[in-house]
Scaffold this active site. Structure first.
Site, PDB file in Angstrom:
ATOM      1  N   ASP A   1       5.774   7.112   4.940  1.00 46.55           N
ATOM      2  CA  ASP A   1       4.579   6.454   4.427  1.00 46.55           C
ATOM      3  C   ASP A   1       5.053   5.255   3.588  1.00 46.55           C
ATOM      4  OD1 ASP A   1       1.868   6.101   3.371  1.00 46.55           O
ATOM      5  OD2 ASP A   1       2.713   6.906   1.511  1.00 46.55           O
TER       6      ASP A   1
ATOM      7  N   ARG B   1      -6.375   2.287  -6.938  1.00 48.31           N
ATOM      8  CA  ARG B   1      -5.670   3.078  -5.931  1.00 48.31           C
ATOM      9  C   ARG B   1      -6.555   4.239  -5.428  1.00 48.31           C
ATOM     10  NH1 ARG B   1      -2.461   3.881  -1.664  1.00 48.31           N
ATOM     11  NH2 ARG B   1      -1.201   5.751  -1.789  1.00 48.31           N
TER      12      ARG B   1
ATOM     13  N   SER C   1       1.901   3.503   8.244  1.00 55.71           N
ATOM     14  CA  SER C   1       1.116   3.193   7.050  1.00 55.71           C
ATOM     15  C   SER C   1      -0.311   2.775   7.371  1.00 55.71           C
ATOM     16  CB  SER C   1       1.814   2.053   6.292  1.00 55.71           C
ATOM     17  OG  SER C   1       0.977   1.491   5.304  1.00 55.71           O
ATOM     18  N   ASN C   2      -1.190   3.001   6.417  1.00 52.79           N
ATOM     19  CA  ASN C   2      -2.567   2.497   6.491  1.00 52.79           C
ATOM     20  C   ASN C   2      -2.629   0.971   6.387  1.00 52.79           C
ATOM     21  OD1 ASN C   2      -3.909   4.958   6.751  1.00 52.79           O
ATOM     22  ND2 ASN C   2      -4.315   5.177   4.554  1.00 52.79           N
TER      23      ASN C   2
END
Lengths: 238, 238
Positions: free
Chosen positions: A20, A51, A128-129
């Site tokens: 990640d 976040r 990852s996003n």
């Protein structure tokens, strides 16, 4: 080093490592320094809420089938967080904070750990996003260029983690089964999602957080990327 | 009363009202009183984190296709929240707190507003993440028995809001289109999800929270169920 893991017999020989990005390789709270300069006394709270909303918005959007690129929803999350904390954020300050997301501080042990994995002949990837552009800039500005075999963005499938379509990108790119890949995340929910999907998983718990109550446990945990290397080394004899 | 809404022409004649339950009809933070007795000085923080994790776990599980009934994940969320706050929670204290979730305080205006809707001939329903049993006990203990035509639990479809399968239960039960139903929620993300789905929506914003940055806005907002009655009345000319 607080390394704990299940019996070695329970995990297959590991063929690759997937990381990640945000929180795991890059310190998302490093934006707090700039936030503190812009909003004295509120920097830490802004970084934390930003976040939290960023993750929440990504999950809400995938649940509802309303995808929006991570860069844009990161801006949305910042916008909400500033309003929630009663901060009058100018367009310029918002842009400045957002741009910090492309040059987040890497954790200090990253480069050495990634080079050790390379020396062991273990293929590595990021999953990852973040958008491809965010990831490219982040990797480069962190001095990690050339240390990953694949940089995978869920933007391609338009589903955020923990949706199975997002996790499926790892095995597809690496050409092996999920259980043969060590998925590494510092986000407890992400480690749980990857475990549900079928990866062998490693949770980097840098700040002594409690484990999530999600009826699965990561196969290993530690407090830095160094522990990941150790975990892999013990599973690649010879 | 801080009622604001879009032009009446933009919404169709409303045929029914669907209410979210937790946070909207029942005060989820009323568990804070018991939590404060059990953990002096920490009650409010425990109630807030518990609620946050409860929502997070429901969304994570639907995203990952790992459904678990709301009662059980509410216990999981409590377990995590207590550990995160460093509270040594006995089995008995945990059970006591969890049981509070079946007798949460209703908001004071509920019964009168629901009776007004009944007098106007408007069918009403609850559409909630809660299990059927949680909802039955909550409605009864809040003195609201008999005031809803339908009590719908997403447990039937095993998907939590904002998944479209959950929202689809409203139109199916009420026999009309989503846009002909006013979906009422005090949870900003839920109001957004229902708007995305196609409902006409009303956000009850009891504490002056900022709007979510989710690229949709509810069709109306106010600070109590009384404002919902007013919103409906203006769209059901006698």
């Amino acid at each position: 080093m607080q390394s704990s893991d299940i019996a070695m017999t329970a995990t297959p020989r590991l063929k690759a490592v997937v990381f990640d990005a945000f929180g795991t390789l890059f310190d998302v709270y490093s934006v707090g320094l700039l936030a503190e300069q812009l909003f004295p006394g509120k920097g830490e709270a802004l970084a934390a809420l930003w976040r939290q909303k960023q993750i929440e918005y990504s999950q809400l959007r995938t649940l509802a089938g309303r995808h929006r690129p991570f860069w844009e929803l990161t801006r949305d999350a910042l916008d909400f967080a500033a309003r929630k904390l009663g901060l009058a954020m100018s367009e310029a300050a918002g842009t400045q904070l957002l741009n910090q997301y492309s040059c987040l501080s890497p954790f200090p042990e990253n480069a050495a750990a990634l080079r050790e994995l390379k020396a062991l002949g273990v293929p590595t990837a990021i999953l990852s996003n973040g958008t491809p552009q965010m990831l490219e800039v982040s990797v480069r500005s962190a001095g990690l260029a050339g240390l990953f075999d694949h940089v995978l963005s869920v933007e391609k499938v338009e589903r955020y983690k923990p949706h199975p379509d997002a996790y499926a990108m790892g095995p597809a790119a690496l050409g092996c089964e999920a259980r043969e890949i060590l998925f590494v995340s510092a986000n407890g929910w992400d480690a749980a999602g990857a475990t549900w999907f079928g990866y062998t998983t490693f949770w980097i718990n840098r700040n002594g957080q409690p484990a999530e109550a999600l009826d699965v446990s990561p196969h290993g945990s530690g407090d830095s990327l160094g522990d990941v290397v150790e975990f892999i080394r013990r599973r690649r004899p010879g």
